[in-house]
Scaffold this motif. Sequence first.
Motif, short mmCIF file in Angstrom:
data_model
loop_
_atom_site.label_atom_id
_atom_site.label_comp_id
_atom_site.label_asym_id
_atom_site.label_seq_id
_atom_site.Cartn_x
_atom_site.Cartn_y
_atom_site.Cartn_z
N THR A 193 6.66 -11.69 5.72
CA THR A 193 6.96 -10.34 6.18
C THR A 193 7.75 -9.63 5.10
O THR A 193 8.81 -10.10 4.68
CB THR A 193 7.77 -10.35 7.49
N LEU A 194 7.21 -8.52 4.63
CA LEU A 194 7.86 -7.72 3.59
C LEU A 194 8.22 -6.37 4.19
O LEU A 194 7.36 -5.67 4.73
CB LEU A 194 6.92 -7.55 2.40
N THR A 195 9.50 -6.02 4.12
CA THR A 195 9.99 -4.74 4.62
C THR A 195 10.49 -3.90 3.45
O THR A 195 11.34 -4.35 2.69
CB THR A 195 11.13 -4.92 5.63
N THR A 196 9.93 -2.72 3.28
CA THR A 196 10.32 -1.86 2.17
C THR A 196 11.61 -1.11 2.49
O THR A 196 12.09 -1.12 3.63
CB THR A 196 9.22 -0.84 1.86
N ALA A 197 12.14 -0.45 1.48
CA ALA A 197 13.39 0.28 1.66
C ALA A 197 13.25 1.42 2.65
O ALA A 197 14.24 1.82 3.29
CB ALA A 197 13.87 0.82 0.30
N ASN A 198 12.04 1.96 2.82
CA ASN A 198 11.85 3.04 3.78
C ASN A 198 11.40 2.56 5.16
O ASN A 198 11.02 3.35 6.01
CB ASN A 198 10.86 4.09 3.24
N GLY A 199 11.43 1.22 5.37
CA GLY A 199 11.17 0.69 6.69
C GLY A 199 9.75 0.29 6.97
O GLY A 199 9.43 -0.11 8.10
N LYS A 200 8.86 0.37 6.01
CA LYS A 200 7.49 -0.06 6.24
C LYS A 200 7.41 -1.58 6.19
O LYS A 200 7.89 -2.21 5.26
CB LYS A 200 6.57 0.54 5.17
N VAL A 201 6.79 -2.18 7.22
CA VAL A 201 6.74 -3.63 7.35
C VAL A 201 5.30 -4.10 7.20
O VAL A 201 4.40 -3.63 7.90
CB VAL A 201 7.29 -4.08 8.72
N SER A 202 5.07 -5.04 6.28
CA SER A 202 3.75 -5.62 6.08
C SER A 202 3.80 -7.10 6.40
O SER A 202 4.63 -7.84 5.86
CB SER A 202 3.28 -5.42 4.63
N ASP A 203 2.94 -7.53 7.32
CA ASP A 203 2.83 -8.94 7.68
C ASP A 203 1.64 -9.54 6.96
O ASP A 203 0.57 -8.92 6.91
CB ASP A 203 2.63 -9.11 9.18
N GLY A 204 1.78 -10.74 6.45
CA GLY A 204 0.66 -11.33 5.73
C GLY A 204 0.73 -12.83 5.62
O GLY A 204 1.65 -13.48 6.10
#
Length: 265
Positions: A193-204
Amino acid sequence: MRNRINDSMGQSRTTLLRVGVLVAIAVLVATAVWLGARGRTDDNSGTDKTSGDPSIQTGQQGQNVSVDQVAPETAPTDGVVIPTGAEQVDGYPTRFPQTDLGAVALQVEVAKAQVGFDYDQAATVAGLYATPEDKAVFEQRARDAVALRRQQTGVPKEGDVPPPASYTVTPIAYTLEELDTGYYAVNLLSYVTLTTANGKVSDGLYAGTQLMRWLEVDGVGDWRLVQGSTADIEHLVSTGQPKAVAPGTPEYKQAGWIPINGAPQ
């Protein structure tokens, strides 16, 4: 996390977007598949620009020491219990069992530890688990991995990391290949799970390979990360390594992934 994973995996057969081969260092590849993105803010726009971890590498030739073969050839229904280290150094497990599953245990701990944004912490972990001859190489790869994670999450190259930026890894399955006595290629499948500084979350899902050798350092035996010879790498590339595919799919079974007991599936 389990419900989120199950929801994502259930959609994977129809919605997975294959990112493909994301990094090829020393010719050995790692792959990732991103299951989708969601936003913690109102801004959900943009395109995922994710990549494999440059710290994923392979091993070198060395002494041959026999280890016990305890890993099952077929996947148990409830998954394989991964052993733990008998000791700790600065909070990180060491002294893994002198078994083939001990090599898997080291790969699991490396994956779990290399998720932060601190260059020195990442280098310390890499140096702790690498064979002394390769320590500087793995420390640099760990620093490169931190730089990549910072870039992926949109945070500054140096300094504090503002919330909610984060990067988490949960190992869920493995495969194991004996290359020589006491020398293994360990492939690990992880949920990321990667969460960017602007709050976008990518699951992979991320699949990567490390080479592990049982070595004695200062009279103490343990599993160590080692660099790969050209012959080792050519063998792994020619035979092909398991891809990042979702549990429960035909591709997952075909790849031979062995689930880890207690890990979300």
